[in-house]
Design a protein around this motif. Structure first.
Motif, short mmCIF file in Angstrom:
data_model
loop_
_atom_site.label_atom_id
_atom_site.label_comp_id
_atom_site.label_asym_id
_atom_site.label_seq_id
_atom_site.Cartn_x
_atom_site.Cartn_y
_atom_site.Cartn_z
N PRO A 206 41.55 45.63 39.01
CA PRO A 206 42.48 45.68 40.14
C PRO A 206 43.65 44.72 39.98
O PRO A 206 43.53 43.66 39.35
N THR A 207 44.78 45.10 40.56
CA THR A 207 45.97 44.25 40.57
C THR A 207 46.11 43.58 41.93
O THR A 207 45.45 43.96 42.90
N HIS A 208 47.00 42.56 42.00
CA HIS A 208 47.25 41.89 43.28
C HIS A 208 47.79 42.88 44.31
O HIS A 208 47.45 42.79 45.50
N GLU A 209 48.63 43.82 43.86
CA GLU A 209 49.18 44.80 44.79
C GLU A 209 48.08 45.68 45.38
O GLU A 209 48.15 46.06 46.56
N GLU A 210 47.07 46.00 44.60
CA GLU A 210 45.99 46.86 45.08
C GLU A 210 45.06 46.14 46.05
O GLU A 210 44.53 46.77 46.98
N GLU B 75 45.97 43.53 47.96
CA GLU B 75 46.71 42.91 49.07
C GLU B 75 46.35 43.50 50.43
O GLU B 75 46.16 42.74 51.40
N GLU C 285 41.51 35.81 41.70
CA GLU C 285 42.47 36.10 40.63
C GLU C 285 42.31 37.56 40.23
O GLU C 285 41.23 37.99 39.81
N ALA C 286 43.38 38.34 40.39
CA ALA C 286 43.36 39.76 40.02
C ALA C 286 44.12 39.91 38.70
O ALA C 286 45.33 39.69 38.64
N LEU C 287 43.41 40.31 37.66
CA LEU C 287 44.01 40.38 36.33
C LEU C 287 44.66 41.72 36.03
O LEU C 287 45.47 41.82 35.10
N GLY C 288 44.30 42.76 36.78
CA GLY C 288 44.74 44.09 36.40
C GLY C 288 44.00 44.54 35.14
O GLY C 288 42.95 44.00 34.78
N LYS C 289 44.54 45.52 34.45
CA LYS C 289 43.90 46.02 33.23
C LYS C 289 44.07 45.00 32.11
O LYS C 289 45.16 44.48 31.89
N GLN D 158 37.58 49.70 38.90
CA GLN D 158 38.80 50.16 39.55
C GLN D 158 38.78 49.80 41.04
O GLN D 158 37.72 49.62 41.63
#
Length: 403
Positions: free
Chosen positions: A253-257, A259, A269-273, A223
Protein backbone atom coordinates in the motif's frame (compact mmCIF):
# COMPACT_ATOMS: atom_id res chain seq x y z
CA UNK A 1 2.21 -40.34 -24.96
CA UNK A 2 0.61 -41.26 -21.63
CA UNK A 3 1.44 -44.76 -20.51
CA UNK A 4 5.21 -44.43 -20.79
CA UNK A 5 7.20 -44.54 -17.57
CA UNK A 6 9.06 -41.52 -16.27
CA UNK A 7 12.38 -43.39 -16.45
CA UNK A 8 12.08 -43.46 -20.24
CA UNK A 9 12.72 -39.70 -20.16
CA UNK A 10 16.12 -40.22 -18.46
CA UNK A 11 14.96 -38.16 -15.51
CA UNK A 12 14.36 -35.11 -17.70
CA UNK A 13 11.05 -33.81 -18.96
CA UNK A 14 9.96 -31.10 -21.35
CA UNK A 15 7.18 -29.22 -19.58
CA UNK A 16 4.69 -26.59 -20.68
CA UNK A 17 3.46 -24.46 -17.77
CA UNK A 18 0.25 -22.75 -18.84
CA UNK A 19 -0.94 -19.64 -17.01
CA UNK A 20 -4.27 -17.95 -17.82
CA UNK A 21 -3.10 -14.83 -15.95
CA UNK A 22 -1.06 -11.90 -17.23
CA UNK A 23 2.68 -12.18 -16.64
CA UNK A 24 2.99 -8.39 -16.35
CA UNK A 25 0.20 -8.02 -13.77
CA UNK A 26 1.90 -10.48 -11.43
CA UNK A 27 0.00 -12.16 -8.63
CA UNK A 28 0.45 -15.22 -6.46
CA UNK A 29 -0.14 -17.74 -9.26
CA UNK A 30 2.27 -15.98 -11.60
CA UNK A 31 4.99 -15.87 -8.93
CA UNK A 32 4.40 -19.56 -8.22
CA UNK A 33 4.78 -20.47 -11.90
CA UNK A 34 7.91 -18.37 -12.29
CA UNK A 35 9.58 -19.95 -9.28
CA UNK A 36 8.57 -23.46 -10.37
CA UNK A 37 9.98 -22.82 -13.86
CA UNK A 38 13.30 -21.66 -12.40
CA UNK A 39 13.48 -24.72 -10.15
CA UNK A 40 12.76 -27.11 -13.01
CA UNK A 41 15.32 -25.41 -15.26
CA UNK A 42 17.92 -25.62 -12.50
CA UNK A 43 17.21 -29.36 -12.31
CA UNK A 44 18.02 -29.83 -15.99
CA UNK A 45 14.46 -29.99 -17.30
CA UNK A 46 13.16 -28.11 -20.35
CA UNK A 47 10.47 -25.56 -19.58
CA UNK A 48 8.24 -23.25 -21.56
CA UNK A 49 5.76 -20.94 -19.84
CA UNK A 50 2.75 -20.05 -21.96
CA UNK A 51 1.30 -16.87 -20.51
CA UNK A 52 -0.47 -13.69 -21.60
CA UNK A 53 1.80 -10.64 -21.56
CA UNK A 54 0.42 -7.08 -21.50
CA UNK A 55 2.34 -4.21 -23.04
CA UNK A 56 2.17 -0.83 -21.34
CA UNK A 57 -0.21 1.44 -23.23
CA UNK A 58 -3.26 3.62 -22.68
CA UNK A 59 -5.49 0.89 -24.10
CA UNK A 60 -4.01 -1.66 -21.68
CA UNK A 61 -4.67 0.62 -18.72
CA UNK A 62 -8.28 1.13 -19.84
CA UNK A 63 -8.81 -2.62 -20.01
CA UNK A 64 -7.42 -2.98 -16.48
CA UNK A 65 -9.38 -0.28 -14.63
CA UNK A 66 -6.57 2.26 -14.91
CA UNK A 67 -3.79 -0.01 -13.69
CA UNK A 68 -0.62 -0.16 -15.78
CA UNK A 69 1.35 -3.41 -16.17
CA UNK A 70 4.68 -3.91 -14.45
CA UNK A 71 7.75 -3.29 -16.54
CA UNK A 72 9.60 -6.56 -16.13
CA UNK A 73 12.17 -8.31 -18.25
CA UNK A 74 10.57 -11.26 -20.00
CA UNK A 75 12.47 -14.53 -19.38
CA UNK A 76 13.52 -16.49 -22.46
CA UNK A 77 11.25 -19.37 -21.48
CA UNK A 78 8.05 -17.27 -21.59
CA UNK A 79 5.96 -17.50 -24.76
CA UNK A 80 3.54 -14.52 -24.87
CA UNK A 81 -0.11 -15.24 -25.55
CA UNK A 82 -1.28 -11.68 -26.19
CA UNK A 83 -2.94 -9.27 -23.81
CA UNK A 84 -5.57 -9.57 -21.10
CA UNK A 85 -8.53 -7.80 -19.54
CA UNK A 86 -9.16 -7.22 -15.85
CA UNK A 87 -12.19 -8.85 -14.22
CA UNK A 88 -13.39 -8.77 -10.63
CA UNK A 89 -13.17 -12.36 -9.32
CA UNK A 90 -13.19 -13.75 -5.78
CA UNK A 91 -12.70 -10.34 -4.17
CA UNK A 92 -9.79 -9.30 -6.38
CA UNK A 93 -9.00 -8.38 -9.98
CA UNK A 94 -7.95 -11.23 -12.26
CA UNK A 95 -6.23 -10.30 -15.50
CA UNK A 96 -7.03 -13.07 -17.99
CA UNK A 97 -6.81 -13.55 -21.73
CA UNK A 98 -9.97 -13.70 -23.83
CA UNK A 99 -8.51 -13.09 -27.29
CA UNK A 100 -8.68 -15.48 -30.28
CA UNK A 101 -5.03 -14.68 -31.04
CA UNK A 102 -3.98 -15.90 -27.61
CA UNK A 103 -5.90 -19.14 -28.12
CA UNK A 104 -4.37 -19.70 -31.55
CA UNK A 105 -0.83 -19.15 -30.26
CA UNK A 106 -1.40 -21.48 -27.31
CA UNK A 107 -2.82 -24.26 -29.50
CA UNK A 108 0.09 -23.98 -31.92
CA UNK A 109 2.69 -24.18 -29.13
CA UNK A 110 1.02 -27.14 -27.42
CA UNK A 111 0.64 -28.97 -30.72
CA UNK A 112 4.20 -28.43 -31.95
CA UNK A 113 6.18 -28.11 -28.71
CA UNK A 114 6.89 -31.79 -28.17
CA UNK A 115 6.00 -31.57 -24.49
CA UNK A 116 6.09 -34.58 -22.20
CA UNK A 117 3.66 -32.91 -19.76
CA UNK A 118 1.33 -29.92 -19.95
CA UNK A 119 0.80 -28.37 -16.51
CA UNK A 120 -2.24 -26.08 -16.39
CA UNK A 121 -2.40 -23.63 -13.50
CA UNK A 122 -5.96 -22.59 -12.76
CA UNK A 123 -7.86 -25.14 -14.89
CA UNK A 124 -11.09 -23.49 -13.75
CA UNK A 125 -10.17 -20.14 -15.34
CA UNK A 126 -11.57 -19.43 -18.81
CA UNK A 127 -10.58 -19.06 -21.63
CA UNK A 128 -7.07 -20.42 -22.15
CA UNK A 129 -7.18 -23.14 -19.51
CA UNK A 130 -10.55 -24.48 -20.63
CA UNK A 131 -9.47 -24.62 -24.24
CA UNK A 132 -6.19 -26.36 -23.39
CA UNK A 133 -8.09 -29.07 -21.52
CA UNK A 134 -10.05 -29.98 -24.62
CA UNK A 135 -7.56 -29.26 -27.40
CA UNK A 136 -4.43 -30.91 -25.97
CA UNK A 137 -4.05 -34.55 -26.98
CA UNK A 138 -0.29 -34.98 -27.47
CA UNK A 139 0.75 -34.98 -23.78
CA UNK A 140 -0.69 -35.87 -20.37
CA UNK A 141 -2.34 -33.03 -18.47
CA UNK A 142 -1.66 -31.96 -14.89
CA UNK A 143 -3.81 -29.27 -13.29
CA UNK A 144 -3.11 -27.18 -10.20
CA UNK A 145 -6.12 -25.60 -8.48
CA UNK A 146 -5.14 -22.41 -6.65
CA UNK A 147 -8.55 -21.02 -5.67
CA UNK A 148 -10.67 -21.27 -2.53
CA UNK A 149 -14.27 -20.25 -3.17
CA UNK A 150 -17.65 -20.85 -1.58
CA UNK A 151 -19.63 -19.11 -4.34
CA UNK A 152 -22.36 -21.43 -5.67
CA UNK A 153 -23.17 -19.07 -8.54
CA UNK A 154 -19.79 -18.97 -10.26
CA UNK A 155 -19.01 -22.64 -9.64
CA UNK A 156 -22.38 -23.92 -10.81
CA UNK A 157 -22.10 -21.68 -13.86
CA UNK A 158 -18.71 -23.22 -14.57
CA UNK A 159 -20.23 -26.71 -14.40
CA UNK A 160 -23.10 -25.62 -16.64
CA UNK A 161 -20.44 -24.59 -19.16
CA UNK A 162 -18.79 -28.00 -19.01
CA UNK A 163 -16.12 -27.66 -16.31
CA UNK A 164 -16.84 -31.08 -14.78
CA UNK A 165 -16.37 -32.79 -18.14
CA UNK A 166 -13.29 -30.76 -19.04
CA UNK A 167 -11.55 -31.56 -15.75
CA UNK A 168 -11.97 -35.28 -16.43
CA UNK A 169 -9.28 -34.80 -19.09
CA UNK A 170 -6.70 -34.19 -16.34
CA UNK A 171 -4.39 -37.11 -15.60
CA UNK A 172 -3.39 -35.69 -12.19
CA UNK A 173 -5.10 -33.00 -10.12
CA UNK A 174 -3.15 -30.87 -7.63
CA UNK A 175 -4.48 -28.40 -5.04
CA UNK A 176 -2.24 -25.92 -3.24
CA UNK A 177 -4.03 -26.42 0.07
CA UNK A 178 -6.81 -28.33 1.79
CA UNK A 179 -9.00 -25.27 1.23
CA UNK A 180 -8.37 -25.32 -2.53
CA UNK A 181 -8.95 -29.09 -2.61
CA UNK A 182 -12.23 -28.67 -0.72
CA UNK A 183 -13.41 -26.13 -3.30
CA UNK A 184 -12.51 -28.32 -6.27
CA UNK A 185 -13.94 -31.50 -4.76
CA UNK A 186 -17.18 -29.83 -3.74
CA UNK A 187 -17.93 -28.36 -7.14
CA UNK A 188 -16.06 -30.54 -9.63
CA UNK A 189 -15.44 -33.89 -7.97
CA UNK A 190 -12.23 -35.85 -8.48
CA UNK A 191 -9.23 -36.63 -6.30
CA UNK A 192 -6.53 -34.10 -5.43
CA UNK A 193 -3.04 -34.31 -4.02
CA UNK A 194 -1.84 -31.39 -1.91
CA UNK A 195 1.28 -29.69 -3.24
CA UNK A 196 1.60 -26.28 -1.56
CA UNK A 197 3.02 -23.09 -2.95
CA UNK A 198 6.76 -23.03 -2.53
CA UNK A 199 8.95 -20.54 -0.73
CA UNK A 200 12.59 -19.58 -1.12
CA UNK A 201 14.62 -19.97 2.07
CA UNK A 202 16.81 -16.86 2.39
CA UNK A 203 20.28 -16.60 3.87
CA UNK A 204 19.26 -15.01 7.15
CA UNK A 205 22.89 -14.29 8.05
CA UNK A 206 22.98 -11.79 5.18
CA UNK A 207 19.81 -9.99 6.33
CA UNK A 208 19.21 -7.58 9.21
CA UNK A 209 18.25 -9.35 12.41
CA UNK A 210 15.42 -8.61 14.78
CA UNK A 211 16.11 -6.01 17.48
CA UNK A 212 16.49 -7.36 21.01
CA UNK A 213 14.63 -4.36 22.39
CA UNK A 214 12.74 -1.37 21.04
CA UNK A 215 9.21 -1.15 19.65
CA UNK A 216 7.31 -4.12 18.26
CA UNK A 217 8.02 -4.22 14.52
CA UNK A 218 4.86 -5.22 12.65
CA UNK A 219 4.79 -5.76 8.88
CA UNK A 220 1.88 -6.13 6.47
CA UNK A 221 2.44 -7.43 2.94
CA UNK A 222 -0.37 -7.19 0.40
CA UNK A 223 -2.65 -4.94 -1.56
CA UNK A 224 -4.82 -2.19 -0.13
CA UNK A 225 -8.02 -4.06 -0.99
CA UNK A 226 -10.86 -4.89 1.37
CA UNK A 227 -10.28 -8.65 1.16
CA UNK A 228 -6.81 -8.29 2.66
CA UNK A 229 -8.26 -6.68 5.80
CA UNK A 230 -5.97 -3.64 5.89
CA UNK A 231 -8.60 -1.37 7.51
CA UNK A 232 -8.91 -3.93 10.32
CA UNK A 233 -5.16 -3.83 10.93
CA UNK A 234 -5.07 -0.03 10.89
CA UNK A 235 -7.84 0.15 13.49
CA UNK A 236 -6.00 -2.38 15.62
CA UNK A 237 -2.73 -0.47 15.34
CA UNK A 238 -4.37 2.81 16.37
CA UNK A 239 -5.49 1.10 19.59
CA UNK A 240 -2.19 -0.71 20.11
CA UNK A 241 0.31 2.14 19.75
CA UNK A 242 -1.09 4.01 22.73
CA UNK A 243 -0.41 1.03 25.03
CA UNK A 244 2.87 -0.50 23.81
CA UNK A 245 5.68 0.87 21.64
CA UNK A 246 5.03 -0.37 18.10
CA UNK A 247 5.78 0.43 14.46
CA UNK A 248 3.81 -0.73 11.43
CA UNK A 249 5.38 -1.15 7.98
CA UNK A 250 3.07 -1.63 5.00
CA UNK A 251 4.61 -3.36 1.98
CA UNK A 252 2.37 -2.82 -1.04
CA UNK A 253 0.00 0.00 0.00
CA UNK A 254 0.95 3.62 -0.60
CA UNK A 255 0.36 6.64 1.66
CA UNK A 256 -2.33 7.83 -0.75
CA UNK A 257 -4.18 4.52 -0.43
CA UNK A 258 -4.16 4.44 3.37
CA UNK A 259 -4.91 8.14 3.85
CA UNK A 260 -8.72 7.66 3.83
CA UNK A 261 -8.38 4.84 6.40
CA UNK A 262 -6.01 6.47 8.90
CA UNK A 263 -6.14 10.06 10.14
CA UNK A 264 -3.09 9.80 12.40
CA UNK A 265 -0.12 8.12 10.70
CA UNK A 266 2.16 8.01 13.75
CA UNK A 267 4.31 4.90 13.62
CA UNK A 268 3.05 3.87 10.17
CA UNK A 269 5.31 3.62 7.12
CA UNK A 270 3.74 2.82 3.74
CA UNK A 271 6.38 1.67 1.27
CA UNK A 272 4.21 0.98 -1.75
CA UNK A 273 5.47 -1.70 -4.15
CA UNK A 274 9.03 -2.81 -3.44
CA UNK A 275 11.39 -5.37 -4.91
CA UNK A 276 11.94 -8.84 -3.50
CA UNK A 277 15.18 -7.85 -1.78
CA UNK A 278 13.58 -4.98 0.12
CA UNK A 279 10.58 -7.12 1.06
CA UNK A 280 12.97 -9.78 2.36
CA UNK A 281 14.81 -7.24 4.51
CA UNK A 282 11.55 -5.99 6.00
CA UNK A 283 10.32 -9.51 6.79
CA UNK A 284 13.64 -10.44 8.41
CA UNK A 285 13.61 -7.34 10.60
CA UNK A 286 9.97 -7.65 11.64
CA UNK A 287 8.91 -9.18 14.95
CA UNK A 288 5.57 -10.27 13.54
CA UNK A 289 3.69 -10.33 10.23
CA UNK A 290 0.01 -9.42 10.43
CA UNK A 291 -2.31 -10.92 7.80
CA UNK A 292 -5.89 -9.94 8.70
CA UNK A 293 -7.55 -11.11 5.47
CA UNK A 294 -11.32 -11.45 5.54
CA UNK A 295 -11.55 -14.55 3.33
CA UNK A 296 -10.98 -15.87 -0.17
CA UNK A 297 -7.42 -17.05 0.54
CA UNK A 298 -6.55 -20.49 -0.77
CA UNK A 299 -3.09 -20.65 0.79
CA UNK A 300 -1.36 -17.47 1.91
CA UNK A 301 2.11 -17.33 0.36
CA UNK A 302 2.90 -14.30 2.49
CA UNK A 303 2.66 -16.48 5.61
CA UNK A 304 5.29 -18.95 4.43
CA UNK A 305 7.50 -16.06 3.29
CA UNK A 306 7.36 -14.73 6.84
CA UNK A 307 8.10 -18.20 8.22
CA UNK A 308 11.17 -18.45 5.98
CA UNK A 309 12.49 -15.28 7.64
CA UNK A 310 11.90 -16.61 11.15
CA UNK A 311 8.94 -14.27 11.64
CA UNK A 312 5.77 -15.48 13.39
CA UNK A 313 2.36 -14.29 12.23
CA UNK A 314 -0.94 -12.97 13.51
CA UNK A 315 -3.46 -14.07 10.91
CA UNK A 316 -7.19 -14.45 10.43
CA UNK A 317 -8.62 -17.85 11.22
CA UNK A 318 -9.84 -18.51 7.68
CA UNK A 319 -9.60 -21.42 5.28
CA UNK A 320 -6.21 -21.34 3.61
CA UNK A 321 -4.45 -19.54 6.44
CA UNK A 322 -5.52 -22.14 9.00
CA UNK A 323 -3.90 -24.79 6.78
CA UNK A 324 -0.53 -23.07 7.23
CA UNK A 325 -0.48 -21.52 10.72
CA UNK A 326 -0.30 -23.71 13.81
CA UNK A 327 -2.14 -21.59 16.35
CA UNK A 328 0.05 -20.90 19.36
CA UNK A 329 3.10 -22.56 17.78
CA UNK A 330 4.27 -20.43 14.86
CA UNK A 331 1.52 -17.85 14.92
CA UNK A 332 -1.77 -16.70 16.38
CA UNK A 333 -5.12 -17.11 14.63
CA UNK A 334 -7.81 -14.49 15.30
CA UNK A 335 -11.42 -13.95 14.32
CA UNK A 336 -11.66 -12.39 10.83
CA UNK A 337 -12.61 -8.72 10.88
CA UNK A 338 -12.10 -8.37 14.65
CA UNK A 339 -9.74 -5.44 15.15
CA UNK A 340 -9.83 -5.86 18.92
CA UNK A 341 -8.65 -9.47 18.63
CA UNK A 342 -5.83 -8.39 16.32
CA UNK A 343 -4.72 -5.65 18.72
CA UNK A 344 -4.89 -8.03 21.68
CA UNK A 345 -2.77 -10.68 19.93
CA UNK A 346 -0.17 -8.09 18.91
CA UNK A 347 -0.08 -6.66 22.43
CA UNK A 348 0.50 -10.10 23.96
CA UNK A 349 3.43 -10.70 21.62
CA UNK A 350 4.85 -7.24 22.31
CA UNK A 351 4.92 -7.97 26.04
CA UNK A 352 6.44 -11.45 25.68
CA UNK A 353 9.70 -11.40 23.65
CA UNK A 354 10.55 -14.97 24.68
CA UNK A 355 7.30 -16.23 23.19
CA UNK A 356 7.99 -14.30 19.98
CA UNK A 357 11.43 -15.87 19.67
CA UNK A 358 10.06 -19.37 20.25
CA UNK A 359 7.34 -18.82 17.64
CA UNK A 360 9.92 -17.44 15.22
CA UNK A 361 12.09 -20.53 15.61
CA UNK A 362 9.07 -22.79 15.05
CA UNK A 363 8.08 -20.75 12.00
CA UNK A 364 11.53 -21.07 10.48
CA UNK A 365 11.45 -24.83 11.02
CA UNK A 366 7.95 -25.01 9.50
CA UNK A 367 9.18 -23.21 6.37
CA UNK A 368 11.19 -26.31 5.44
CA UNK A 369 7.90 -28.00 4.54
CA UNK A 370 7.31 -25.35 1.89
CA UNK A 371 10.87 -25.00 0.57
CA UNK A 372 10.98 -25.00 -3.22
CA UNK A 373 13.25 -28.06 -3.62
CA UNK A 374 10.74 -30.20 -1.70
CA UNK A 375 7.73 -28.74 -3.54
CA UNK A 376 9.44 -29.28 -6.91
CA UNK A 377 10.03 -32.94 -6.08
CA UNK A 378 6.32 -33.32 -5.32
CA UNK A 379 5.46 -31.71 -8.66
CA UNK A 380 7.86 -34.00 -10.53
CA UNK A 381 6.21 -37.00 -8.84
CA UNK A 382 2.88 -35.74 -10.17
CA UNK A 383 4.41 -35.53 -13.65
CA UNK A 384 5.69 -39.10 -13.33
CA UNK A 385 2.26 -40.33 -12.32
CA UNK A 386 0.59 -38.44 -15.18
CA UNK A 387 3.01 -39.88 -17.73
CA UNK A 388 2.37 -43.38 -16.39
CA UNK A 389 -1.41 -43.17 -16.84
CA UNK A 390 -2.28 -45.60 -19.66
CA UNK A 391 -4.27 -44.56 -22.70
CA UNK A 392 -7.89 -45.76 -22.54
CA UNK A 393 -8.23 -49.06 -24.38
CA UNK A 394 -11.09 -49.69 -26.77
CA UNK A 395 -13.61 -47.50 -28.51
CA UNK A 396 -16.00 -47.28 -25.56
CA UNK A 397 -13.28 -46.23 -23.07
CA UNK A 398 -11.84 -43.63 -25.45
CA UNK A 399 -15.29 -42.24 -26.13
CA UNK A 400 -16.15 -42.09 -22.43
CA UNK A 401 -12.92 -40.19 -21.69
CA UNK A 402 -13.63 -37.60 -24.36
CA UNK A 403 -17.33 -37.21 -23.59
Amino acid sequence: MPGRHFSEYSGRVRVALLSPYSWTYPGGVTRHIEALAEQLLAGGHEVRVLSPVDRDSRRTALLHMGAHPARVALPDYVIPLGGTMGFHMNGAVSNVSITPAGLATMRHELRTGGFDVVHIHGPEVPVLSWDALCSTTAAPLVGTFHVYSTSPISNRLANAMGAFRRFNRLHVRIAVSEAAAWTAQRWFGGRYRIVPNGVHLPDLAALPGKAEDGPLEIVFVGQAVERKGLPVLLRAFEALRDHVPARLTLVGPTHEEIEPMLLDTRGVEALGKVGDEEKSRRLARADVLCAPSLGGESFGMVLTEAFAHGTPVVASNIAGYADVVRDGVDGVLVTPGDGTAVASALRDLALDPARRRAMGAAAQERAERYAWPRVTEDVLTAYEDAIAVPEPAGLVARGATRI
